[in-house]
Design a protein around this motif. Structure first.
Motif, PDB file in Angstrom:
ATOM      1  N   ALA A 176      57.830  60.378  43.438  1.00 35.95           N
ATOM      2  CA  ALA A 176      59.032  61.193  43.652  1.00 35.95           C
ATOM      3  C   ALA A 176      58.833  62.614  43.122  1.00 35.95           C
ATOM      4  O   ALA A 176      59.282  63.587  43.742  1.00 35.95           O
ATOM      5  CB  ALA A 176      60.231  60.535  42.964  1.00 35.95           C
ATOM      6  N   ILE A 177      58.160  62.736  41.998  1.00 37.66           N
ATOM      7  CA  ILE A 177      57.881  64.064  41.430  1.00 37.66           C
ATOM      8  C   ILE A 177      56.999  64.872  42.375  1.00 37.66           C
ATOM      9  O   ILE A 177      57.217  66.084  42.575  1.00 37.66           O
ATOM     10  CB  ILE A 177      57.211  63.923  40.047  1.00 37.66           C
ATOM     11  CG1 ILE A 177      58.219  63.380  39.030  1.00 37.66           C
ATOM     12  CG2 ILE A 177      56.640  65.256  39.568  1.00 37.66           C
ATOM     13  CD1 ILE A 177      57.611  62.965  37.710  1.00 37.66           C
ATOM     14  N   PHE A 260      70.259  49.024  38.524  1.00 42.70           N
ATOM     15  CA  PHE A 260      68.997  49.753  38.356  1.00 42.70           C
ATOM     16  C   PHE A 260      67.932  49.242  39.316  1.00 42.70           C
ATOM     17  O   PHE A 260      67.269  50.023  40.010  1.00 42.70           O
ATOM     18  CB  PHE A 260      68.488  49.621  36.913  1.00 42.70           C
ATOM     19  CG  PHE A 260      69.438  50.160  35.876  1.00 42.70           C
ATOM     20  CD1 PHE A 260      70.399  51.102  36.208  1.00 42.70           C
ATOM     21  CD2 PHE A 260      69.379  49.715  34.566  1.00 42.70           C
ATOM     22  CE1 PHE A 260      71.281  51.601  35.260  1.00 42.70           C
ATOM     23  CE2 PHE A 260      70.238  50.204  33.606  1.00 42.70           C
ATOM     24  CZ  PHE A 260      71.195  51.143  33.951  1.00 42.70           C
ATOM     25  N   LEU A 261      67.759  47.940  39.371  1.00 44.42           N
ATOM     26  CA  LEU A 261      66.714  47.359  40.214  1.00 44.42           C
ATOM     27  C   LEU A 261      66.991  47.622  41.695  1.00 44.42           C
ATOM     28  O   LEU A 261      66.070  47.953  42.455  1.00 44.42           O
ATOM     29  CB  LEU A 261      66.593  45.859  39.948  1.00 44.42           C
ATOM     30  CG  LEU A 261      66.063  45.469  38.558  1.00 44.42           C
ATOM     31  CD1 LEU A 261      66.180  43.960  38.348  1.00 44.42           C
ATOM     32  CD2 LEU A 261      64.619  45.918  38.382  1.00 44.42           C
ATOM     33  N   ILE A 262      68.235  47.496  42.102  1.00 42.11           N
ATOM     34  CA  ILE A 262      68.594  47.758  43.502  1.00 42.11           C
ATOM     35  C   ILE A 262      68.384  49.238  43.830  1.00 42.11           C
ATOM     36  O   ILE A 262      67.841  49.589  44.896  1.00 42.11           O
ATOM     37  CB  ILE A 262      70.048  47.334  43.784  1.00 42.11           C
ATOM     38  CG1 ILE A 262      70.169  45.806  43.740  1.00 42.11           C
ATOM     39  CG2 ILE A 262      70.514  47.860  45.151  1.00 42.11           C
ATOM     40  CD1 ILE A 262      71.604  45.299  43.798  1.00 42.11           C
ATOM     41  N   GLY A 263      68.799  50.125  42.925  1.00 40.59           N
ATOM     42  CA  GLY A 263      68.644  51.564  43.157  1.00 40.59           C
ATOM     43  C   GLY A 263      67.181  51.962  43.293  1.00 40.59           C
ATOM     44  O   GLY A 263      66.817  52.723  44.200  1.00 40.59           O
ATOM     45  N   TRP A 264      66.344  51.452  42.420  1.00 37.00           N
ATOM     46  CA  TRP A 264      64.913  51.784  42.480  1.00 37.00           C
ATOM     47  C   TRP A 264      64.277  51.261  43.764  1.00 37.00           C
ATOM     48  O   TRP A 264      63.507  51.972  44.413  1.00 37.00           O
ATOM     49  CB  TRP A 264      64.187  51.187  41.279  1.00 37.00           C
ATOM     50  CG  TRP A 264      64.668  51.690  39.948  1.00 37.00           C
ATOM     51  CD1 TRP A 264      65.388  52.838  39.706  1.00 37.00           C
ATOM     52  CD2 TRP A 264      64.483  51.062  38.672  1.00 37.00           C
ATOM     53  NE1 TRP A 264      65.660  52.959  38.369  1.00 37.00           N
ATOM     54  CE2 TRP A 264      65.118  51.886  37.706  1.00 37.00           C
ATOM     55  CE3 TRP A 264      63.850  49.895  38.255  1.00 37.00           C
ATOM     56  CZ2 TRP A 264      65.127  51.569  36.347  1.00 37.00           C
ATOM     57  CZ3 TRP A 264      63.850  49.574  36.906  1.00 37.00           C
ATOM     58  CH2 TRP A 264      64.483  50.397  35.966  1.00 37.00           C
ATOM     59  N   ASN A 265      64.595  50.023  44.116  1.00 37.98           N
ATOM     60  CA  ASN A 265      64.012  49.423  45.320  1.00 37.98           C
ATOM     61  C   ASN A 265      64.534  50.084  46.588  1.00 37.98           C
ATOM     62  O   ASN A 265      63.792  50.194  47.585  1.00 37.98           O
ATOM     63  CB  ASN A 265      64.306  47.924  45.354  1.00 37.98           C
ATOM     64  CG  ASN A 265      63.354  47.122  44.482  1.00 37.98           C
ATOM     65  OD1 ASN A 265      62.223  46.864  44.850  1.00 37.98           O
ATOM     66  ND2 ASN A 265      63.820  46.728  43.301  1.00 37.98           N
ATOM     67  N   MET A 293      66.100  63.185  49.033  1.00 36.21           N
ATOM     68  CA  MET A 293      66.282  61.858  48.459  1.00 36.21           C
ATOM     69  C   MET A 293      65.537  61.728  47.137  1.00 36.21           C
ATOM     70  O   MET A 293      66.038  61.131  46.174  1.00 36.21           O
ATOM     71  CB  MET A 293      65.778  60.796  49.441  1.00 36.21           C
ATOM     72  CG  MET A 293      66.141  59.366  49.046  1.00 36.21           C
ATOM     73  SD  MET A 293      65.311  58.188  50.122  1.00 36.21           S
ATOM     74  CE  MET A 293      65.787  58.788  51.728  1.00 36.21           C
ATOM     75  N   SER A 294      64.345  62.284  47.060  1.00 38.21           N
ATOM     76  CA  SER A 294      63.550  62.202  45.837  1.00 38.21           C
ATOM     77  C   SER A 294      64.204  62.967  44.694  1.00 38.21           C
ATOM     78  O   SER A 294      64.168  62.526  43.534  1.00 38.21           O
ATOM     79  CB  SER A 294      62.142  62.742  46.083  1.00 38.21           C
ATOM     80  OG  SER A 294      61.466  61.965  47.052  1.00 38.21           O
ATOM     81  N   PHE A 300      68.885  59.892  39.130  1.00 37.01           N
ATOM     82  CA  PHE A 300      69.256  58.495  38.880  1.00 37.01           C
ATOM     83  C   PHE A 300      68.224  57.812  37.987  1.00 37.01           C
ATOM     84  O   PHE A 300      68.571  57.056  37.072  1.00 37.01           O
ATOM     85  CB  PHE A 300      69.378  57.755  40.217  1.00 37.01           C
ATOM     86  CG  PHE A 300      69.577  56.275  40.077  1.00 37.01           C
ATOM     87  CD1 PHE A 300      70.811  55.756  39.690  1.00 37.01           C
ATOM     88  CD2 PHE A 300      68.534  55.389  40.322  1.00 37.01           C
ATOM     89  CE1 PHE A 300      70.994  54.386  39.562  1.00 37.01           C
ATOM     90  CE2 PHE A 300      68.703  54.023  40.196  1.00 37.01           C
ATOM     91  CZ  PHE A 300      69.946  53.518  39.822  1.00 37.01           C
ATOM     92  N   PHE A 301      66.971  58.113  38.230  1.00 35.14           N
ATOM     93  CA  PHE A 301      65.894  57.452  37.492  1.00 35.14           C
ATOM     94  C   PHE A 301      65.920  57.800  36.013  1.00 35.14           C
ATOM     95  O   PHE A 301      65.792  56.924  35.154  1.00 35.14           O
ATOM     96  CB  PHE A 301      64.537  57.843  38.091  1.00 35.14           C
ATOM     97  CG  PHE A 301      63.365  57.438  37.237  1.00 35.14           C
ATOM     98  CD1 PHE A 301      62.937  56.124  37.196  1.00 35.14           C
ATOM     99  CD2 PHE A 301      62.708  58.385  36.459  1.00 35.14           C
ATOM    100  CE1 PHE A 301      61.860  55.751  36.398  1.00 35.14           C
ATOM    101  CE2 PHE A 301      61.632  58.016  35.662  1.00 35.14           C
ATOM    102  CZ  PHE A 301      61.212  56.698  35.632  1.00 35.14           C
ATOM    103  N   ILE A 302      66.072  59.076  35.700  1.00 39.30           N
ATOM    104  CA  ILE A 302      65.981  59.476  34.296  1.00 39.30           C
ATOM    105  C   ILE A 302      67.127  58.884  33.494  1.00 39.30           C
ATOM    106  O   ILE A 302      66.983  58.573  32.300  1.00 39.30           O
ATOM    107  CB  ILE A 302      65.933  61.018  34.160  1.00 39.30           C
ATOM    108  CG1 ILE A 302      65.257  61.411  32.842  1.00 39.30           C
ATOM    109  CG2 ILE A 302      67.306  61.634  34.275  1.00 39.30           C
ATOM    110  CD1 ILE A 302      63.812  61.010  32.726  1.00 39.30           C
ATOM    111  N   VAL A 303      68.291  58.703  34.117  1.00 43.10           N
ATOM    112  CA  VAL A 303      69.424  58.064  33.430  1.00 43.10           C
ATOM    113  C   VAL A 303      69.207  56.559  33.332  1.00 43.10           C
ATOM    114  O   VAL A 303      69.344  55.956  32.259  1.00 43.10           O
ATOM    115  CB  VAL A 303      70.752  58.376  34.163  1.00 43.10           C
ATOM    116  CG1 VAL A 303      71.901  57.603  33.519  1.00 43.10           C
ATOM    117  CG2 VAL A 303      71.041  59.865  34.146  1.00 43.10           C
ATOM    118  N   SER A 304      68.866  55.942  34.451  1.00 42.57           N
ATOM    119  CA  SER A 304      68.701  54.489  34.483  1.00 42.57           C
ATOM    120  C   SER A 304      67.514  54.050  33.630  1.00 42.57           C
ATOM    121  O   SER A 304      67.557  52.986  32.997  1.00 42.57           O
ATOM    122  CB  SER A 304      68.524  54.003  35.922  1.00 42.57           C
ATOM    123  OG  SER A 304      67.390  54.593  36.535  1.00 42.57           O
TER     124      SER A 304
END
Length: 511
Positions: A176-177, A260-265, A293-294, A300-304
């Motif tokens: 993503a980065i 978290f798992l659903i969001g990442w997937n 999207m990234s 979302f990732f850094i919070v989750s």
């Protein structure tokens, strides 16, 4: 197109079967009763693990001896008191001009004997109560050891599962980065990254099942789930944990994990879909979708990721917390993910694939391996130094336990995750040599597995730890599963994206 070699596939299956057998054996061999624990403690006499039992018996003997001595002392004192009292009666009678009869003295002696008997009975009760208290303490200790030994196969499974899950998450974050940074060097590696993240859905299902088993009290990995910890007056009541039940409660904990798992997937699925669609597209619309999207995903990732590290790792020690912990965990699995990209890329390159990947790409991956290893060390030292220096009991106990009981793995992780990669990868030329990069990568991955081991084991297994069948088998099983899923995913699509706007720059990346 990549072809999954038969030999590698067989290795993956062999690792999974061997690991599964070892996992089953680990659960089967775990003690089921306190009597079994007593035998284990007795057999480990020379290993030093029986000292609590020996000390308890010694305390019982000392308490009994002390009470008996006090009882004898009281009896002698009573006899001496009788003689002194008899003489004093005569003296008092003479002084007052009265005669004292033998009956009076006899009655007084009988009264003193009755008092001595009462004191003797009281001492017997004290000894009896001391024995009961010591036996209860000994029983409680054995029950605690029983829970620790029963936790051992569960904890080993948990550490290996979360480690490989977060490796795929580290790769997803790195991917993503690259998208958001519009990096020109990395698109030739995108298919490798997508292949590694294909493990994420499989790992998510297995890991969520482990969380459910913890939530339904099948294991005791999380002490805050213990019955009655938030009930005032209950024997398990814990004031500090009770104050956190608004956050640390099983339903909310599982809901957060699912989100978290659903969001990442979901991001993993949609970004890969757009990347493949871009190969067939006549414009850059799918690439632009991935960019937007990234960017959203990274927020979302850094919070989750921070909350995940509190929920799944830090909460095994619910009395302890660190404001750096989210970053520390991130650095650990982020460098593990980048290292995995490098090792798999070099493997595919050695098999004749990834024709556009050159030593400059490997050099860049190695620079990330080196840089994030230093970043991890900075966070490790910052967390350790501040807590150790301030010496606040409820904080420093975290490191006291790990240094005292896990000294080998605690300092070993520092050597493997900082000293070794720093000395090896600081050399520019070494960053391009396949053998050195792979060897350094294997050490880094093992070092960060030990890092996760250090974070979870002390709170779940305590001083009953050792790296045995359960730990090795769990690691082998998930390694085999990881290899099978990742390399199987790599066979599905071409290893080089066709129409990424930066693909030509990536193909000709040299410096």
């Amino acid at each position: 197109m990549y072809t999954f070699s038969k030999n590698l596939k067989n290795i993956a299956f062999a690792l999974m079967i061997l690991g599964l057998v070892g996992i089953v054996y680990g659960f089967y061999s775990a003690p089921k009763t306190i009597e079994e624990v007593e035998k284990i403690v007795a057999e480990s006499h020379h290993g030093g693990e029986h000292h609590a039992n020996t000390d308890a018996k010694h305390d019982t003997h000392a308490t009994t001896e002390k009470a008996s001595t006090e009882s004898s002392h009281d009896t002698v004192s009573n006899k001496e008191n009788k003689l002194d009292e008899k003489d004093s009666l005569h003296v008092a009678a003479v002084a007052n001009g009265h005669a004292i009869t033998e009956d009076t003295i006899s009655n007084k002696e009988e009264s003193n004997l009755d008092l001595a008997a009462i004191h003797a009975e009281e001492n017997k009760e004290i000894v009896k109560e001391a024995k009961l208290d010591t036996e209860k303490e000994h029983h409680d200790h054995l029950e605690h050891v029983l829970h620790q030994l029963q936790n051992k196969p569960w904890a080993a499974l948990y550490v290996a599962c979360i480690f490989f899950l977060l490796i795929s998450m580290g790769v997803l974050a790195f991917y993503a980065i690259q998208q958001v940074a519009q990096a020109g060097w990395s698109p030739v590696l995108f298919r490798v990254m997508q292949g590694i993240t294909a493990y994420l859905p499989v790992a998510s299902v297995i890991f969520f099942v482990l969380l459910l088993l913890s939530g339904f009290h099948v294991n005791h990995l999380f002490v805050w789930m213990k019955e009655g910890v938030d009930v005032v007056g209950h024997e398990n009541y814990d004031k500090l944990i009770a104050g956190k039940t608004g956050y640390l409660n099983v339903p909310f904990w599982l809901i957060r994990a699912a989100i978290f798992l659903i969001g990442w997937n979901l991001y993993r699925y949609l970004s890969r879909k757009n990347c493949l669609a871009q190969d067939e597209s006549n414009d850059d619309s799918n690439y632009k979708k991935n960019f937007k999207m990234s960017a959203a995903f990274l927020v979302f990732f850094i919070v989750s990721e921070s909350i995940m590290s509190w929920d799944w790792i830090m909460s095994v020690d619910p009395h302890w917390f660190s404001t750096l912990f989210g970053w520390y965990v991130f650095a650990s699995f982020f460098v593990s993910g980048i290292t995995t990209i490098s090792i798999i890329t070099l493997y595919l390159k050695s098999r004749g694939y990834l024709e556009y990947v050159n030593t400059s790409h490997i050099h860049d991956l190695s620079k990330f391996m080196f840089g994030i290893s230093v970043f991890w060390t900075y966070l490790w030292f910052s967390q350790f130094m501040l807590i150790w220096y301030s010496n606040i009991p409820e904080e420093v106990t975290y490191f006291v336990t790990r240094i005292g009981q896990y000294g080998i793995t605690f300092w070993g992780a520092v050597a493997m995750n900082f000293i070794f990669p720093f000395l090896v990868l600081i050399n520019t030329d070494f960053k391009r040599i396949t053998g050195i990069v792979v060897f350094a990568g294997i050490v880094i991955l093992l070092g960060h597995y030990i890092d996760f081991f250090n974070m979870i084991m002390p709170a779940t297994v305590g001083d009953q730890w050792f790296i045995g069948v359960s730990e090795i088998s769990s690691l082998l099983f998930f390694l085999g599963l990881f290899i099978f899923v990742v390399f199987n995913a790599l066979t599905k699509v071409p290893l080089t994206p066709k129409r990424n706007p930066l693909i030509e720059e990536s193909k000709h990346f040299h410096y």
